[in-house]
Design an enzyme around this catalytic site. Structure first.
Site, PDB file in Angstrom:
ATOM      1  N   GLU A 252       0.889  -1.170   0.000  1.00 38.01           N
ATOM      2  CA  GLU A 252       0.000   0.000   0.000  1.00 38.01           C
ATOM      3  C   GLU A 252       0.918   1.209   0.000  1.00 38.01           C
ATOM      4  O   GLU A 252       1.525   1.531   1.019  1.00 38.01           O
ATOM      5  CB  GLU A 252      -0.903  -0.066   1.239  1.00 38.01           C
ATOM      6  CG  GLU A 252      -2.226   0.638   1.035  1.00 38.01           C
ATOM      7  CD  GLU A 252      -2.233   2.008   1.642  1.00 38.01           C
ATOM      8  OE1 GLU A 252      -1.586   2.910   1.062  1.00 38.01           O
ATOM      9  OE2 GLU A 252      -2.872   2.186   2.687  1.00 38.01           O
ATOM     10  N   CYS A 286      -2.526   8.817   3.177  1.00 38.75           N
ATOM     11  CA  CYS A 286      -2.371   8.520   1.744  1.00 38.75           C
ATOM     12  C   CYS A 286      -3.694   8.636   1.004  1.00 38.75           C
ATOM     13  O   CYS A 286      -3.725   8.590  -0.214  1.00 38.75           O
ATOM     14  CB  CYS A 286      -1.747   7.158   1.554  1.00 38.75           C
ATOM     15  SG  CYS A 286      -2.568   5.904   2.511  1.00 38.75           S
TER      16      CYS A 286
END
Ligand code: ADP
Length: 475
Positions: A252, A286
């Site tokens: 990720e 993010c």
């Protein structure tokens, strides 16, 4: 120095024992709001990482039953709930985010353990309904092997919870390596895990500078999956380092989220949603909107709506209940945000509000006139900056939104259902918010496309990430 009933140990955890580094060296953990030294944690290295993987490999020989795994997961939920306030305090002290966000992070983390516990039936053996070629066929989901979990500093508990819940659910023994900036939450969690009846070596914690530990995790033959959340640069390096050893990776990585507001959108809704999305963790997530793309016809109205809201935001120490935005994680982070703003202004963006920091506290900032060439359009700013650019039609909006090598989260605001359908289908992002700035949830898979990585966390997909599929064919 920090005092906490959950930090009576300041060590790593290997083979069921609290352990330091063999060289006796330490790393300072600092409160980003005050600069105060919170703790010195051991700088463990390759030797400890190897020992952790070896012991995890040994622990996997006695495979825990599904029932046992479910009961550990439920027990962790209970402990997180019971120690919610203290865990939240530790998160705020070492990470800086407001206490109310830290408490939400603990709840969110508990959700991953609860969800994994409830999904373990998906891992049961599945016989194919009828014989094929006169044989019986059964699909099994086996634990992948020792799982290495490498996590970042922005969500010290949640990023680990996503991985740990799935790994335990799948039956993988684990070696966790938290970010060296925020290891205390993880140590506190381990103090709780140590109360459970895990076989020695099933859950290991290694703290220290990343390279020596990372090298072992990428090369040791017993590690079968490396699950990593962090920057694309580090993800790329982990791919390269693990390539000779053919490991499963779940990555990720960075994002560069577009936030597209069409001229038929509810402007107040879009502005409200932006506040929650953009300023969570001071803009250091993010999934934070990084590029606000607004139809040129509504630009001024949207800027006014956003400016009104941003003026009400309080910046301060996360322990203060008034605080909406805490400090950035360190001086380097402040420098990066400043550099992005300077670059934008040099390229003729206008600063509507904010624009500078006091120490590590960055003022919430609004820029207009932002174009795709500017640094803050090309890279994730990771700070409280609302960078607004415009588009003229739907095609251009899609092109601008997709005009990045990243593909993690995107947001679309419009009242037109057909438009939403068209635009969403063409967005190359793993997570799309429609008329909402909502981030991920334990019940749904979350992950990136393109250079934001691969693999999913949450949902049944997150659990399967830690499994190997095995087909057994029997006469
Ligand atoms: P950020 O720039 O947001 O700090 P990083 O990718 O550097 O993101 O860090 C995320 C996590 O990856 C942290 O736990 C960090 O220690 C770890 N990390 C950084 N470099 C390496 C490496 N070479 N090997 C293994 N882990 C690493």
């Amino acid at each position: 120095m920090i005092e906490s009933s959950l930090l009576t140990q300041l060590h790593g955890f290997i083979d069921g024992q609290w352990r330091g580094g063999h060289g006796g060296e330490t790393i300072d953990v600092v409160n980003p709001a005050t600069g105060e030294l919170l703790a010195r944690v051991p700088d463990m290295g390759a030797l400890e990482a190897r020992s952790a993987v070896d012991t995890a490999d040994g622990a996997m020989r006695s495979a825990p039953s599904v029932q046992q795994r479910r009961s550990w997961l439920h027990a962790i939920v209970g402990m997180l709930q019971q120690h919610r306030d203290e865990l939240a305090r530790i998160i705020t002290l070492e990470q800086g985010k407001p206490l109310k966000e830290s408490a939400v992070e603990v709840d969110y983390s508990a959700g991953f353990f609860r969800f994994a516990a409830d999904q373990l039936d998906h891992l049961s053996a599945q016989p194919l309904p009828a014989p094929i070629k006169n044989h019986r066929w059964t699909i099994h989901h086996r634990p992948a092997g020792v799982a290495a979990l490498i996590t970042p500093w922005n969500f010290p508990l949640a990023m680990l919870a996503k991985k740990l819940s799935a790994a335990i659910g799948a039956g993988c023994a684990i070696v966790a390596k938290p970010a060296e900036l925020t290891p205390l939450t993880c140590i506190a969690l381990w103090q709780l895990l140590a109360r459970l009846d895990f076989p020695p070596g099933f859950v290991n914690l290694v703290i220290g500078r990343p390279e020596p530990i990372g090298d072992v995790l990428c090369s040791h033959p017993a590690v079968r999956i490396v699950s990593f959340t962090g920057s694309t640069a580090t993800g790329r390096m982990l791919i390269a380092k693990s390539a000779p050893h053919i490991k499963r990776l779940a990555l990720e990585l960075g994002g560069n989220a577009p936030y597209v507001v069409f001229d038929d959108a509810d402007i107040n809704l879009a502005a409200d949603a932006l506040m929650a999305n953009k300023f969570r963790c001071a803009g250091q997530t993010c999934v934070c909107a990084n590029r606000i793309l607004v139809h040129d016809r509504i630009e001024q109205g949207f800027i006014d709506a956003v400016t009104q809201r941003v003026r009400r935001i309080h910046v301060g120490n996360g322990l203060d209940p008034q605080t909406d935005i805490g400090p950035l994680i360190n001086a380097r982070a402040v420098e990066k945000v400043r550099q992005h703003i300077d670059d934008a202004v040099q390229h003729r963006a206008q600063c509507v509000l904010g624009g500078d920091a006091k120490g590590q506290f960055f003022a919430p900032t609004i820029l207009r006139g932002v174009t795709p060439q500017m640094l803050l359009s090309r890279e994730e700013t990771f700070g409280p900056v609302i960078a607004i650019g415009t588009f003229h039609d739907e095609e251009q909006a899609i092109e601008l939104a997709n005009g990045t090598p990243y593909g993690l989260a995107a947001y679309v605001f419009s009242r037109d259902a057909a438009r939403i359908e068209r635009v969403t289908a063409r967005l190359r992002f793993g997570h799309v918010g429609v008329n909402t700035g909502m981030g991920p949830t334990p019940e749904a898979p979350f992950g990136g496309m393109k250079q934001s990585g691969f693999g999913r966390e949450g949902g049944v997909e997150g659990l399967l990430e830690f499994c190997e599929t095995q087909t057994v064919v029997a006469l």
